[in-house]
Design a protein around this motif. Structure first.
Motif, short mmCIF file in Angstrom:
data_model
loop_
_atom_site.label_atom_id
_atom_site.label_comp_id
_atom_site.label_asym_id
_atom_site.label_seq_id
_atom_site.Cartn_x
_atom_site.Cartn_y
_atom_site.Cartn_z
N GLN A 141 -47.20 -78.38 -3.37
CA GLN A 141 -47.07 -77.75 -4.68
C GLN A 141 -45.94 -76.73 -4.70
OE1 GLN A 141 -50.45 -76.88 -7.11
NE2 GLN A 141 -51.85 -77.92 -5.70
N LEU A 142 -45.40 -76.51 -5.89
CA LEU A 142 -44.28 -75.58 -6.06
C LEU A 142 -44.75 -74.13 -6.08
CD1 LEU A 142 -42.15 -77.39 -8.79
CD2 LEU A 142 -41.51 -77.03 -6.40
N TYR A 194 -33.26 -74.66 -19.60
CA TYR A 194 -32.88 -73.73 -18.53
C TYR A 194 -31.68 -74.34 -17.81
CZ TYR A 194 -35.28 -77.15 -15.59
OH TYR A 194 -35.66 -78.32 -14.98
N ASP A 195 -31.04 -73.54 -16.99
CA ASP A 195 -29.91 -74.03 -16.20
C ASP A 195 -30.35 -74.34 -14.79
OD1 ASP A 195 -28.09 -73.69 -18.31
OD2 ASP A 195 -27.76 -71.58 -17.79
N PHE A 196 -29.74 -75.36 -14.21
CA PHE A 196 -30.03 -75.67 -12.81
C PHE A 196 -28.76 -76.15 -12.13
CE2 PHE A 196 -30.45 -79.73 -14.96
CZ PHE A 196 -30.01 -80.67 -14.04
N GLU A 197 -28.77 -76.04 -10.81
CA GLU A 197 -27.68 -76.55 -9.98
C GLU A 197 -28.20 -77.75 -9.20
OE1 GLU A 197 -25.42 -72.34 -9.03
OE2 GLU A 197 -27.03 -73.00 -7.69
N ASP A 244 -44.35 -74.52 -13.45
CA ASP A 244 -43.21 -74.20 -14.33
C ASP A 244 -41.94 -74.19 -13.48
OD1 ASP A 244 -41.26 -73.16 -15.97
OD2 ASP A 244 -42.46 -71.43 -16.64
N ILE A 245 -41.14 -75.23 -13.61
CA ILE A 245 -39.96 -75.40 -12.77
C ILE A 245 -38.96 -74.26 -12.94
CG2 ILE A 245 -38.47 -76.75 -14.33
CD1 ILE A 245 -39.29 -77.79 -10.73
N THR A 246 -39.01 -73.59 -14.08
CA THR A 246 -38.06 -72.49 -14.32
C THR A 246 -38.38 -71.26 -13.48
OG1 THR A 246 -39.28 -71.47 -16.15
CG2 THR A 246 -37.80 -73.30 -16.70
N LYS A 247 -39.59 -71.20 -12.91
CA LYS A 247 -40.01 -70.03 -12.12
C LYS A 247 -39.76 -70.21 -10.62
CE LYS A 247 -42.23 -67.69 -15.48
NZ LYS A 247 -41.50 -68.19 -16.65
N VAL A 248 -39.26 -71.40 -10.25
CA VAL A 248 -39.04 -71.72 -8.83
C VAL A 248 -37.61 -71.34 -8.47
CG1 VAL A 248 -39.11 -73.53 -7.09
CG2 VAL A 248 -40.67 -73.62 -9.04
N VAL A 249 -37.43 -70.48 -7.47
CA VAL A 249 -36.11 -69.94 -7.16
C VAL A 249 -35.44 -70.68 -6.00
CG1 VAL A 249 -34.85 -67.88 -6.41
CG2 VAL A 249 -36.74 -67.67 -8.05
N THR A 258 -40.50 -80.94 -22.92
CA THR A 258 -39.58 -79.87 -22.54
C THR A 258 -39.86 -79.45 -21.10
OG1 THR A 258 -39.45 -79.07 -24.82
CG2 THR A 258 -38.79 -77.53 -23.09
N ASN A 259 -38.80 -79.38 -20.30
CA ASN A 259 -38.89 -78.99 -18.88
C ASN A 259 -39.99 -79.75 -18.13
OD1 ASN A 259 -37.05 -77.14 -19.84
ND2 ASN A 259 -38.39 -75.37 -19.62
N PRO A 260 -40.01 -81.08 -18.22
CA PRO A 260 -41.13 -81.82 -17.62
C PRO A 260 -41.14 -81.75 -16.09
CG PRO A 260 -39.44 -83.35 -18.36
CD PRO A 260 -39.05 -81.99 -18.87
N TYR A 261 -42.35 -81.63 -15.55
CA TYR A 261 -42.58 -81.71 -14.11
C TYR A 261 -44.04 -82.06 -13.94
CZ TYR A 261 -43.96 -80.26 -9.46
OH TYR A 261 -44.51 -80.24 -8.21
#
Length: 240
Positions: free
Chosen positions: A92-93, A19-22, A103-108, A190-193
């Motif tokens: 928690q996220l 995924y992409d992140f800033e 799932d870090i990809t679901k956190v906006v 993959t995408n570890p958290y």
């Protein structure tokens, strides 16, 4: 506090970020954090008499760093990323609907980088040239550390950036990450958290670190309530 470098940065393992992140170009400064304190009625952290302004904020715990992230999200109209200290499921996220997620990809909203994101960015991402420090094999080019810092923090962005144009990922202040501190697994991820537990990772070395402590691979852990004058943070967010 720091454990054994050789043990905790191994085993070497493959990590994929699908995924992409800033991530922040600079560490969060006193100017930014003091604005948050004024807006929320919090007391401002100390600065060890070194000055505030564009120096990285210090004396901020993991709990305080995530409160800053949530405040910034709300200010910009984004869903918050964390349950704060004292709330149900504290730390928690949250996804865009406010539901718990790992799932870090679901956190906006704005958040602390995961350890994997931090290291990917510090290494220069897809532009990485394989340096020992973030942006160079010569520590003094990119880092404020024990030999050049004057035993204090320095304004952000004064050293050379890394391959992605990010500053101070080696040296100046250690940077808090979202996930827990634990020994690495040898298996590919993959995408570890990883949330569970109270210890949190910090990376990158600070003004009092030597040439080993400022190396990209160096990692250590701190309790979520811990804060000192060599610890700060930068922010990140998942690209929606």
């Amino acid at each position: 506090e720091f454990g054994d470098l050789g043990f905790h940065c191994r085993p070497v393992h493959e990590v994929t970020l699908a995924y992409d992140f800033e991530i922040g170009k600079y560490e969060v400064t006193f100017d930014q954090y003091d604005t948050f304190c004024e807006a929320t009625g919090r007391s401002k952290p100390g600065d060890s008499g070194w000055g505030r302004g564009r120096r990285p904020v210090i004396y901020v715990s993991w709990w305080e760093a995530i409160a800053y992230c949530n405040w910034l999200s709300q200010k910009e109209g984004l869903p918050v990323a964390y349950r704060l200290e004292g709330e149900v499921n504290e730390g928690q996220l949250l996804d865009s609907s406010g539901n718990l997620t790992t799932d870090i990809t679901k956190v906006v909203g704005y958040r602390l980088p995961t350890e994997a994101e931090w290291e990917y960015a510090a290494r220069g991402g897809n532009n990485s040239k394989g340096y020992k420090y973030s942006g160079s094999d010569n520590v003094g080019d990119v880092a404020w550390y024990t030999s050049n810092s004057g035993s204090k923090t320095q304004e952000v962005g004064k050293k050379a950036p890394n391959e992605l144009g990010i500053y101070d990922m080696s040296g100046n202040v250690w940077e808090l990450c979202s996930d827990r501190y634990e020994n690495y697994s040898s298996s590919a991820q993959t995408n570890p958290y990883n949330y569970s537990g109270s210890g949190r990772v910090f990376r990158g070395g600070g003004w009092g670190s030597d040439v080993v402590g400022t190396r990209l691979v160096f990692r250590a852990g701190i309790d979520r309530t811990g804060a000192d004058n060599e610890m700060g943070f930068r922010i990140a967010r998942t690209v929606p």
